[in-house]
Design a protein around this motif. Structure first.
Motif, mmCIF file in Angstrom:
data_model
loop_
_atom_site.group_PDB
_atom_site.id
_atom_site.type_symbol
_atom_site.label_atom_id
_atom_site.label_comp_id
_atom_site.label_asym_id
_atom_site.label_seq_id
_atom_site.Cartn_x
_atom_site.Cartn_y
_atom_site.Cartn_z
ATOM 1 N N LEU A 20 44.142 62.098 42.888
ATOM 2 C CA LEU A 20 44.115 63.544 42.930
ATOM 3 C C LEU A 20 43.706 64.030 41.548
ATOM 4 O O LEU A 20 44.366 63.725 40.564
ATOM 5 N N ALA A 21 42.606 64.755 41.464
ATOM 6 C CA ALA A 21 42.151 65.217 40.162
ATOM 7 C C ALA A 21 43.205 66.121 39.540
ATOM 8 O O ALA A 21 43.976 66.773 40.237
ATOM 9 N N MET A 22 43.209 66.174 38.206
ATOM 10 C CA MET A 22 44.229 66.973 37.523
ATOM 11 C C MET A 22 44.206 68.414 38.004
ATOM 12 O O MET A 22 45.243 69.012 38.257
ATOM 13 N N GLY A 23 43.010 68.965 38.155
ATOM 14 C CA GLY A 23 42.922 70.340 38.593
ATOM 15 C C GLY A 23 43.454 70.520 39.996
ATOM 16 O O GLY A 23 44.165 71.466 40.299
ATOM 17 N N GLN A 24 43.107 69.602 40.894
ATOM 18 C CA GLN A 24 43.591 69.673 42.262
ATOM 19 C C GLN A 24 45.101 69.540 42.309
ATOM 20 O O GLN A 24 45.785 70.248 43.046
ATOM 21 N N TYR A 25 45.632 68.603 41.513
ATOM 22 C CA TYR A 25 47.084 68.400 41.500
ATOM 23 C C TYR A 25 47.788 69.648 40.986
ATOM 24 O O TYR A 25 48.828 70.047 41.492
ATOM 25 N N ALA A 26 47.192 70.282 39.980
ATOM 26 C CA ALA A 26 47.830 71.453 39.393
ATOM 27 C C ALA A 26 47.926 72.600 40.402
ATOM 28 O O ALA A 26 48.855 73.410 40.362
ATOM 29 N N GLN A 27 46.976 72.665 41.348
ATOM 30 C CA GLN A 27 46.975 73.749 42.319
ATOM 31 C C GLN A 27 47.776 73.418 43.573
ATOM 32 O O GLN A 27 48.132 74.313 44.339
ATOM 33 N N ALA A 28 48.044 72.121 43.807
ATOM 34 C CA ALA A 28 48.725 71.711 45.034
ATOM 35 C C ALA A 28 50.236 71.692 44.833
ATOM 36 O O ALA A 28 50.733 71.415 43.750
ATOM 37 N N SER A 29 50.943 72.008 45.925
ATOM 38 C CA SER A 29 52.389 71.862 45.880
ATOM 39 C C SER A 29 52.739 70.388 45.913
ATOM 40 O O SER A 29 51.932 69.555 46.340
ATOM 41 N N ALA A 30 53.965 70.070 45.470
ATOM 42 C CA ALA A 30 54.379 68.666 45.482
ATOM 43 C C ALA A 30 54.340 68.073 46.885
ATOM 44 O O ALA A 30 53.853 66.958 47.064
ATOM 45 N N PRO A 31 54.830 68.781 47.919
ATOM 46 C CA PRO A 31 54.758 68.205 49.269
ATOM 47 C C PRO A 31 53.318 67.950 49.723
ATOM 48 O O PRO A 31 53.030 66.951 50.374
ATOM 49 N N THR A 32 52.403 68.862 49.376
ATOM 50 C CA THR A 32 51.007 68.668 49.759
ATOM 51 C C THR A 32 50.431 67.450 49.060
ATOM 52 O O THR A 32 49.753 66.612 49.670
ATOM 53 N N ALA A 33 50.697 67.337 47.764
ATOM 54 C CA ALA A 33 50.206 66.182 47.016
ATOM 55 C C ALA A 33 50.799 64.898 47.573
ATOM 56 O O ALA A 33 50.105 63.879 47.707
ATOM 57 N N ALA A 34 52.087 64.935 47.909
ATOM 58 C CA ALA A 34 52.749 63.739 48.434
ATOM 59 C C ALA A 34 52.160 63.321 49.772
ATOM 60 O O ALA A 34 51.974 62.129 50.035
ATOM 61 N N ASN A 35 51.854 64.302 50.640
ATOM 62 C CA ASN A 35 51.268 63.956 51.930
ATOM 63 C C ASN A 35 49.934 63.248 51.749
ATOM 64 O O ASN A 35 49.620 62.292 52.456
ATOM 65 N N GLY A 36 49.135 63.714 50.807
ATOM 66 C CA GLY A 36 47.853 63.064 50.562
ATOM 67 C C GLY A 36 48.009 61.669 50.012
ATOM 68 O O GLY A 36 47.257 60.756 50.364
ATOM 69 N N LEU A 37 49.000 61.471 49.159
ATOM 70 C CA LEU A 37 49.168 60.183 48.493
ATOM 71 C C LEU A 37 49.903 59.176 49.354
ATOM 72 O O LEU A 37 49.594 57.979 49.337
ATOM 73 N N TYR A 38 50.885 59.644 50.120
ATOM 74 C CA TYR A 38 51.795 58.716 50.797
ATOM 75 C C TYR A 38 51.622 58.651 52.317
ATOM 76 O O TYR A 38 52.309 57.873 52.966
ATOM 77 N N ASP A 39 50.718 59.442 52.874
ATOM 78 C CA ASP A 39 50.496 59.391 54.312
ATOM 79 C C ASP A 39 49.496 58.263 54.603
ATOM 80 O O ASP A 39 48.303 58.492 54.779
ATOM 81 N N ILE A 40 50.009 57.047 54.650
ATOM 82 C CA ILE A 40 49.183 55.854 54.795
ATOM 83 C C ILE A 40 49.285 55.336 56.229
ATOM 84 O O ILE A 40 50.384 54.958 56.668
ATOM 85 N N PRO A 41 48.191 55.316 56.971
ATOM 86 C CA PRO A 41 48.261 54.849 58.361
ATOM 87 C C PRO A 41 48.756 53.407 58.444
ATOM 88 O O PRO A 41 48.396 52.558 57.621
#
Length: 579
Positions: A20-41
């Motif tokens: 997640l780019a620094m800018g994207q991370y800065a704009q995303a909520s923690a739950p949103t960032a977590a879903n992107g990082l940890y939602d592994i099929p």
């Protein structure tokens, strides 16, 4: 985060981490960032979750990865000996991302402030539950170095970690630093605390008298109808790297032949999947994978290599997956296996960084951590000073945290030269943070942390440096014991990692003058492995360092100047980035 789940997976690719780019991370909520990082099929029928080398860190920490991790011989410029951008390129991880921060030293202090701390058992517990929910039957494997590395683990004789691991849901573990609690304590935990809940496996630990197995060599688990064997490999060089008297009745070693026998035995008993839970160190695991047939995957530890991609190793029986899940609770490895016709046909592997501000704390684990720390909070929070520079440990030759220990030993012990062990555990402090008793214990907490002063000849000093250098840079992984180079204060020297044994160290000087082989020097050190040291009344190293910190003007500790050798060989190398 702007990536959809599908796009995120496409960016990641098979077996890699994305960012997640620094800018994207800065704009995303923690739950949103977590879903992107940890939602592994999920994939396949069999899943293993892997943690290793947490070194008793129950709370989130900062931990800087090395900028020097040299590979020599066949290991040069290959995993795990890639640092900085070289590692990111190999893993297809974008720089200036959360994952890049977890994996490398790059822009560390700035990135640490942005992305926050990593690890912590309460946050790890949340991730484990999330992965197990999406992977029914998944097993949690612990590669060891779990009961050592903090003040509370030392003061409770590992009990804090035992309780935390039981609550975390560890299924199977092996060990290394666990053995420094002594044979009786290890057996007490396994026979009482772990009974019926956690299996401790180690095929390579036997009694010195009759050669009987001390622990179970392996265990079977059925996962979604697939019979799986998990074999254990404890650290082979425990009696050399740590005090022999602590494991006086046990022998260790690599033991390829017995490993092959265990693999064949489990296959003969119907194992469709064979996994080795190892504390060899990754270079040793890679060699073992090339020599022992029939192991589907090696989940390794000891060398603290956070590997974002798996390595496939060919051997006479096919291929073996080799991974390593880093240290300090920073990562959780997830290995998914597809089994067809009673054998592994495909796999997916992810190394998930544990970001404490992306994963909410598990309430039950958080309550346990609060409870076990409560009797010691006053000690842990004791402020000993403030660091004006970044304090870290990890790296082949030195770290600023070790430099602080060395500077304190030189001063308080009134020594000409100081030596500090090349341990890879220990946490990082950012500039401006308080140096607490807890951080000091994170850097020094062993059961034999005596501070010594010794009269030592110049020849003896060279022999020590040569021995450790060979342990680190021997081109044959089976002669490596993990750890980094002994840290040196007062003395300067050169090092050629590519030279033959006994010829790597040169130009040894004290205050500009060449060290004389026959001359005696006053040398301070700590963590001696000799048994007699525990009976000689030596102070503990944390008391020596605390005394030094107490004399710093205004309680402020200036940034440390690293004393590192001049490299005369091995460069250029993708395991080396100047800073």
């Amino acid at each position: 985060m702007n990536l959809s789940k599908r796009e995120f997976i496409q960016v990641m690719g098979a077996g890699t981490m994305a960012g997640l780019a620094m800018g994207q991370y800065a704009q995303a909520s923690a739950p949103t960032a977590a879903n992107g990082l940890y939602d592994i099929p999920a994939f396949g029928q069999v899943s293993f979750l892997h943690m290793t080398d947490c070194h008793a860190q129950l709370k989130p920490v900062h931990f800087r990865e090395p900028h020097i991790n040299l590979g020599v011989g066949a290991m040069q410029d290959h995993l795990p000996h890639l640092v900085g951008m070289h590692l990111l390129q190999a893993a297809r991880v974008r720089p200036d991302t959360a994952q890049a921060h977890a994996l490398t030293h790059l822009n560390f202090a700035t990135a640490a402030k942005r992305f926050g701390k990593v690890g912590g058992f309460a946050h790890l517990a949340t991730l484990v539950k999330r992965m197990k929910a999406s992977r029914p039957g998944a097993l949690l494997l612990d590669g060891g170095d779990t009961w050592q590395g903090s003040g509370t683990s030392l003061w409770t004789h590992g009990q804090d970690m035992v309780e935390a691991c039981k609550l975390l849901g560890v299924d199977i573990m092996t060990g290394h630093w666990e053995f420094t609690l002594g044979m009786d304590r290890v057996k007490e935990i396994i026979e009482k605390d772990f009974a019926g809940q956690i299996d401790f496996v180690a095929q390579n630990v036997k009694t010195t008298d009759f050669g009987d197995p001390v622990f179970k060599p392996y265990v079977f688990r059925e996962i979604n109808g697939v019979r799986c064997a998990i074999i254990g490999q404890a650290f082979p060089y425990t009696p050399i790297a740590n005090p022999r008297y602590m494991v006086a009745d046990w022998t260790f070693g690599i033991q390829d032949e017995n490993m092959q026998a265990m693999v064949d035995e489990t296959r003969g008993k119907g194992a469709q999947v064979v996994v080795l839970l190892s504390h060899n160190g990754m270079d040793v695991d890679l060699k073992m994978a090339s020599r022992v047939r029939g192991i589907d995957a090696i989940l390794g530890g000891h060398t603290h290599d956070g590997m974002p991609v798996a390595t496939l190793v060919s051997n006479p029986g096919g291929k073996t997956i080799v991974t390593n899940a880093g240290s300090n609770g920073k990562f959780l490895g997830v290995l998914d296996l597809e089994v067809k016709d009673k054998k592994v046909s495909d796999f997916r592997y992810k190394l998930l960084p544990v970001f404490s501000n992306m994963l909410p704390a598990d309430q039950a684990m958080d309550a346990l951590i609060t409870k076990v720390r409560a009797p010691y909070e006053a000690q842990l929070s004791e402020k000993l000073g403030v660091s004006e520079g970044l304090l870290y440990r990890r790296g082949n030759f030195n770290g600023t945290g070790d430099q602080l220990l060395i500077d304190a030993l030189l001063d308080v012990q009134n020594a000409e030269i100081a030596l500090s062990p090349g341990f890879r555990w220990g946490t990082t402090l950012l500039p401006g943070q308080a140096i607490t008793r807890e951080w000091l214990m994170d850097m020094t907490a062993t059961t034999y942390s005596y501070a010594t002063v010794t009269q030592m000849s110049g020849q003896a000093l060279k022999t020590i440096l040569e021995d450790v250098a060979d342990n680190l840079f021997n081109p044959d992984p089976y002669y490596q014991q993990g750890g980094d180079m002994v840290r040196v204060g007062g003395l300067t020297y050169s090092c050629n990692p590519l030279a033959r044994m006994g010829s790597r160290i040169g130009d040894m000087r004290l205050k500009g003058r060449l060290i004389e082989s026959g001359k005696t020097y006053k040398v301070a050190g700590w963590a001696p492995v000799a048994e007699e040291a525990r009976h000689q009344g030596h102070p503990k190293v944390w008391d020596v360092v605390a005394q030094w910190l107490g004399h710093q003007p205004g309680g402020r500790v200036p940034a440390r100047t690293l004393n590192t050798p001049k490299l005369t060989g091995a460069l250029p190398n993708k395991g080396y980035v100047p800073v």
